[in-house]
Design an enzyme around this catalytic site. Structure first.
Site, PDB file in Angstrom:
ATOM      1  CG  PHE A 127      -2.232   0.657   0.891  1.00  0.00           C
ATOM      2  CD1 PHE A 127      -3.146   0.055   0.045  1.00  0.00           C
ATOM      3  CD2 PHE A 127      -2.525   1.912   1.386  1.00  0.00           C
ATOM      4  CE1 PHE A 127      -4.315   0.686  -0.298  1.00  0.00           C
ATOM      5  CE2 PHE A 127      -3.697   2.552   1.048  1.00  0.00           C
ATOM      6  CZ  PHE A 127      -4.596   1.935   0.209  1.00  0.00           C
ATOM      7  CB  CYS A 181      -0.206 -13.082  -1.191  1.00  0.00           C
ATOM      8  SG  CYS A 181       1.316 -12.223  -1.464  1.00  0.00           S
TER       9      CYS A 181
END
Ligand SMILES: [Zn+2]
Length: 339
Positions: A127, A181
């Site tokens: 991010f 992930c």
């Protein structure tokens, strides 16, 4: 070669004129993982004029399940992703001018790369970098396409400076996904779905068909059979620090940049030197060989295995420490071997 793009030209919204436009455009892709490799291949096949692709990492076996440009040889040779990507992309379409940059996207470099491009595609895995792309895109007035996926979930949104809300405007109002992930894994179809949305939007921008752009934020879960399209046009904030009247571009400021990062799904930590350096990998190889452990080198990076850790150092001085998620442990190893 003459009818190479004939099927794309037959598609009325593109046509011959649109194809001409595509062939003159320059796209910057940040990230050459799953999203970046699929996006780059689609653009190169579509006949983009110029592509710049940036990534900090090298190919590993766990990438091959979904990162479509890479082969077993690339993983065996630990080739930097952008080098392996450029090799494959040039074989697919030799008329595209491709620049491969091995680097971690920092504010300074992003500002440099962003100039003279027509479009930015987000293919990062974090991010912090997305928010930097958002600021740089607003600063130079360049459209960019946000995309992220994890597990069977994906999300994407097209940001046009001066028109749409930016990513910063949406913070806190719209769920932008918190999973990584690391915890949820990822399946290939989720990647391809996000890329299909991203590249469709990219083609619209490149041919100049802005009326056809999607103004909603799309998210889906292919396994749970869920889909949502959120209207966001009213979320543009007048006082947004990235796109508002008195903008400060907070994510491009030095204080907001971390020098260490735990890498997605990798049990690894990246450490970036405070100031740019150029490492002599050959000399370093000789020094490390005397320390014991296994040293492997290619023209781009050096890998040093010791105990349960593996340290990979790039020419720009960045180090990825494998075998730990603990930043202070990684820093200790970094200073022990690289000063
Ligand atoms: Zn904004």
């Amino acid at each position: 070669m003459n009818n190479r793009y004939s099927r794309q030209e037959l598609f009325t919204p593109i046509g011959k004129a649109g194809q001409e436009n595509i062939s003159r455009k320059h796209v910057l892709i940040i990230g050459a993982g799953a999203l970046g490799s699929a996006g780059a291949e689609a653009l190169v096949r579509a006949g983009i004029g110029q592509l710049t692709i940036v990534d900090r990492d090298y190919v590993e076996w766990s990438n091959l399940q979904r990162q479509q440009l890479y082969t077993e040889d690339d993983a065996r040779n630990r080739l930097p992703k952008v080098i392996a990507a450029k090799n494959r992309l040039s074989a697919i379409n030799s008329s595209v001018s491709i620049e491969a940059i091995i680097a971690d996207a920092s504010a300074l470099e992003l500002k440099e790369w962003t100039q003279n491009v027509d479009l930015i595609i987000d293919a990062t895995d974090n991010f912090e970098t997305r928010m930097m792309i958002n600021d740089a895109a607003q600063m130079y007035g360049i459209p960019w396409i946000y995309g992220a996926c994890v597990g069977s979930y994906g999300i994407t949104y097209t940001i046009i400076p001066k028109k749409t809300p930016c990513l910063s405007c949406l913070l806190g109002t719209v769920p932008l996904g918190g999973l990584t992930c690391d915890t949820a894994g990822i399946i290939g179809p989720a990647v391809n779905m996000v890329v299909s949305y991203q590249i469709s939007e990219a083609l619209k921008i490149l041919v100049g068909d802005s009326d056809s752009l999607r103004n909603k934020l799309i998210s889906f879960d292919l396994w749970k059979n869920q889909y949502s399209a959120i209207k966001v046009e009213k979320l543009k904030k007048k006082d947004c620090p990235s796109c508002g009247k008195e903008r400060t571009y907070p994510y491009l400021s030095f204080e907001n940049q971390t020098k260490t990062a735990v890498l997605c799904g990798r049990d690894s930590v990246q450490i970036r030197p405070a100031h740019p350096v150029v490492r002599d990998l050959e000399a370093l190889e000789k020094t490390l060989q005397k320390q014991g452990g296994t040293v492997q080198r290619n023209p781009y990076l050096l890998s040093f295995s010791t105990g349960s850790h593996r340290l990979v150092i790039f020419q720009d001085g960045r180090v990825i420490v494998h075998g730990t998620k603990n930043i202070s442990e990684a820093k200790t190893l970094y200073h022990r071997y690289f000063g």
